[in-house]
Design an enzyme around this catalytic site. Structure first.
Site, PDB file in Angstrom:
ATOM      1  N   GLU A 132       0.777  -1.147   0.030  1.00  0.00           N
ATOM      2  CA  GLU A 132       0.058   0.038   0.018  1.00  0.00           C
ATOM      3  C   GLU A 132       0.998   1.318   0.055  1.00  0.00           C
ATOM      4  O   GLU A 132       0.578   2.090  -0.803  1.00  0.00           O
ATOM      5  CB  GLU A 132      -1.085   0.180   1.479  1.00  0.00           C
ATOM      6  N   THR A 184      -5.009   8.475  -5.245  1.00  0.00           N
ATOM      7  CA  THR A 184      -4.800   8.986  -3.778  1.00  0.00           C
ATOM      8  C   THR A 184      -3.509   9.753  -3.606  1.00  0.00           C
ATOM      9  O   THR A 184      -3.705  10.770  -2.906  1.00  0.00           O
ATOM     10  CB  THR A 184      -4.615   7.677  -2.897  1.00  0.00           C
TER      11      THR A 184
HETATM   12  N1  HSE Z   1      -6.531   7.732   4.297  1.00  0.00           N
HETATM   13  C1  HSE Z   1      -6.447   7.987   2.929  1.00  0.00           C
HETATM   14  C2  HSE Z   1      -6.742   9.126   2.285  1.00  0.00           C
HETATM   15  C3  HSE Z   1      -7.340   6.704   2.215  1.00  0.00           C
HETATM   16  O1  HSE Z   1      -7.590   9.513   2.522  1.00  0.00           O
HETATM   17  O2  HSE Z   1      -5.733   9.550   1.692  1.00  0.00           O
HETATM   18  C4  HSE Z   1      -6.809   6.416   0.907  1.00  0.00           C
HETATM   19  O3  HSE Z   1      -8.117   5.470   0.496  1.00  0.00           O
END
Ligand code: HSE
Length: 313
Positions: A132, A184
């Site tokens: 990840e 992301t």
């Molecule tokens: N917590 C992360 C973000 C999750 O919001 O960037 C990404 O799926």
């Protein structure tokens, strides 16, 4: 028992739950990725096939989250054999449904089975995180729920930071994923680097209210807390097409609240029964169709079991 081939499934997940940036996540039923791994004598990992990604994911094992996670586990146990790996993507990429996390988790769970399960399920978290991290840094709010199921608080990135939260019986979700991709990494770069003390107090209060609402099974309080985010949603809202309209129409259809799934663009509506979730799905869909935008929408419940081994031989 020695296996030479194992297949696993890992569910979708939504991170943040609105106000719990990088620390709250929920696994979702009915959508996920599959992986099949087989030992090979040569030491490398070969990705033999990826289906369902439209050719977009890297086939280079050093760049793919599934193979990077599997490599971390192989190295940890000192396994000299390599792997042939096939990945079947059931999750859309860059959609806010934890696609990269599911790929990491599914590869590690299949490999752990192939190795005759040297690790208990939750102890696989660090290997999943290695994959990840390749696409979005170290945060466990997708990986932990995809691996373990349920609604999870991950107040850190280590196994001892995992806390399972209660799943309210009536909780149903309506999801809408418009046909835009929000990687992301990019959605993290635009976030503020600092917040004021006042904002910090507001955010931590809202997270506490959210956790308390789950413990009391109070969906109205849960929904209200989810929508209190003053840091992440305001910064990312421009990346989510039709956010205000979707929120308004979902509520007209009976939904309690709407939050952004992870980094988006999936929008998640909290509902208290199946009929409301279905009406909300139609309402959310119609917002996008009115502006000529494709969108996948569905009602889902929380996945309670996390990743599973489908087959080993
Ligand atoms: N917590 C992360 C973000 C999750 O919001 O960037 C990404 O799926």
């Amino acid at each position: 028992m020695a296996f030479s081939r194992a297949e696993a499934y890992a569910p979708a997940s939504v991170a943040n739950l609105g106000v719990g940036f990088d620390i709250l996540g929920m696994a979702l039923e009915g959508m996920g990725d599959r992986a099949i791994v087989e030992f090979q004598d040569s030491p490398e990992i070969v990705i033999t096939d990826i289906q369902g990604d439209g050719g977009k994911l890297p086939r280079d094992p050093g760049l793919n989250v599934a193979s990077v996670s599997a490599r971390a586990l192989l190295d940890q146990v000192g396994e000299k054999r390599g792997l042939k790996m096939k990945l079947i993507k059931g999750l859309p990429l860059a959609s806010g449904l934890g696609s990269s996390a599911a790929s990491a988790v599914v590869a590690v769970v299949a490999l752990n089975k192939l190795l005759d399960e040297p690790f208990a399920r939750q102890d696989l978290l660090p290997f999943c995180l290695e994959g990840e991290a390749l696409v979005s840094g170290y945060h466990a709010d997708n990986v932990a729920p995809s691996l373990l199921g349920g609604i999870i608080l991950v107040a850190g990135i280590t196994v001892d930071a995992i806390q399972f939260l209660p799943i309210p019986d009536e909780l149903h979700l309506a999801l809408a994923t418009p046909a835009v991709q929000v990687p992301t990494n990019g959605a993290r770069e635009i976030l503020p680097k600092q917040i004021s003390l006042k904002t910090m107090i507001h955010q931590s209060g809202a997270v506490a209210q959210l956790v308390d609402a789950l413990h009391r099974g109070d969906l109205k309080a849960l929904g209200a807390a989810m929508e209190k985010d003053k840091v992440i949603e305001p910064a990312r809202a421009f990346l989510m097409p039709m956010l205000d309209e979707v929120r308004a129409r979902a509520k007209q259809a009976g939904a309690i609240s709407v939050f952004i799934g992870g980094a988006g663009p999936t929008l998640c509506a909290v509902c208290d029964r199946q009929s409301v979730a279905e009406a909300t799905v139609s309402a959310m869909k119609s917002v996008y169709s009115e502006v000529g935008m494709r969108c996948d929408a569905r009602s889902v419940r929380v996945d309670r079991r996390g990743a599973i081994v489908l087959d080993a031989r």
